[in-house]
Enzyme design. Structure first.
Site, PDB file in Angstrom:
ATOM      1  N   ARG A  91      35.484   4.242 -13.874  1.00  9.99           N
ATOM      2  CA  ARG A  91      36.468   3.125 -13.412  1.00  9.99           C
ATOM      3  C   ARG A  91      35.513   1.869 -12.316  1.00  9.99           C
ATOM      4  NH1 ARG A  91      40.154   7.920 -11.781  1.00  9.99           N
ATOM      5  NH2 ARG A  91      41.920   7.677 -13.066  1.00  9.99           N
ATOM      6  N   GLY A  92      35.039   2.814 -12.048  1.00 14.99           N
ATOM      7  CA  GLY A  92      34.444   1.379 -11.131  1.00 14.99           C
ATOM      8  C   GLY A  92      33.276   0.116 -11.345  1.00 14.99           C
TER       9      GLY A  92
END
Length: 354
Positions: free
Chosen positions: A289-290
């Site tokens: 996600r980052g």
């Protein structure tokens, strides 16, 4: 004339461009409006730092969208993914659909809201006696294609936060009761705010927010005086105060619209993407996600700044917001996690963060 009277009787909103300081929070909100797929913002900070005021001020800047008239779900007349079942059936049968243009709306989620109020309810009696799926839409239906704002999100029941985050991630809300299941589109920008003194969100929930903005109490005495004066002027005569900022509001609104149109054409170089992933890997950020959010936010910032190419400076600006809440917490570490992210950025990019 009637419209003017209506606008004057509505609750006046503090202009976004009049808000002094809190640049990190304002930037995170603007980037999410430009690209809602960033995944929302979590705003954490001291009480009385203008979190709610800033979020509500965002409404004035939001662009207009085309929606199907008299539809409870703000259905998009062209995108099947954003249509209610009723509208989709009309499109399949080539029936005429009337549309209107309306501002993107913001829905406030009260802290004491029940799951039925949030997700909607199915009228079982009507379903059994009349054989129709009678669905009473909830706040998620109203928030489709808009913004859902949860003040004090860290005090909200964990189960409800799970429901909100699942809908925000999937873009759909499903309600099931007594063997009857109804789904509807629920694509919205989730914005949460809270005071860390009143409790933190669980890490797995925090990770689901695209960006994390931190706000603090302004320490500069002259800036504090300016903020107090601004607020006093607004309270004394909201209309005159808002009129004085109308030009800057219009300019920012146009900038957002242009950035939304420019966004699909913005490119990020392969070498920059590799460096973003190296930062995430070396900081032991769980999952991907980052990486995804940093890429999206960098492109949205480039679009906001009127460019079609992402630069290292764009990445440097957004990466603390995208990663600080995804780092594993060290109880002995006193440094702000955003600074740790910038240190790692400086090492990998060889780019001064000063």
């Amino acid at each position: 004339m009637q419209t003017e009277v209506l606008q004057e009787t509505e609750r006046p909103v503090f202009p976004f461009t009049a808000i002094v300081g809190q640049e990190e929070m304002k930037l995170a909100l603007l980037l999410n409006v430009i690209d809602p797929k960033i995944g929302g913002v979590m705003i954490m900070g001291d009480r009385g730092t203008g979190k709610s005021t800033t979020v509500r001020a965002l409404v004035d800047l939001l662009p207009e969208i085309e929606v199907v008239e008299d539809d409870a779900f703000n259905s998009d007349p062209r995108d099947p993914e954003l249509m209610s079942e009723y509208v989709r059936n009309k499109v399949k049968n080539n029936e005429k659909i009337s549309t209107i243009r309306t501002k993107i709306n913001m829905v406030d989620l009260p802290l004491g809201a029940t799951e039925d109020r949030v997700c909607g309810t199915i009228d079982i009696e009507k379903a059994l006696t009349e054989g129709v799926k009678a669905f009473e839409p909830g706040l998620l239906a109203k928030a489709n294609r808009g913004i859902l704002y949860v003040d004090e999100v860290n005090l909200l029941d964990d189960h409800l936060v799970d429901v909100l985050l699942d809908s925000a991630a999937s873009g759909w809300n499903t309600v099931e009761r007594e063997g009857i299941s109804i789904s509807h589109p629920a694509r919205f920008i989730l914005i949460g705010s809270g005071n860390p003194e009143e409790g933190e969100l669980r890490p797995q929930l925090l990770d689901r927010f695209g960006m994390h903005a931190q706000v603090g109490t302004v320490k500069d005495a002259e800036l504090r005086v300016k903020i107090v004066e601004q607020r006093t002027s607004f309270d004394q005569n909201p209309k005159v105060f808002r009129d004085s900022y109308q030009s800057s509001q219009d300019n920012l609104s146009s900038q957002i619209n242009e950035a939304r149109e420019r966004l699909p054409k913005v490119k990020i170089d392969y070498a920059l993407r590799v460096n973003i992933s190296r930062i995430c890997a070396e900081l032991n950020v769980d999952g991907l996600r980052g990486d995804i959010v940093t890429n999206r936010a960098s492109k949205a910032l480039a679009a906001l700044r009127g460019r079609f190419e992402v630069t290292p400076k764009d990445i440097m600006t957004v990466i603390p917001l995208c990663l600080r809440h995804r780092l594993r917490k060290d109880p002995l570490e006193s440094i702000d996690s955003g600074l740790l992210v910038l240190e790692k950025f400086s090492q990998i990019f060889g780019y001064s963060t000063k």
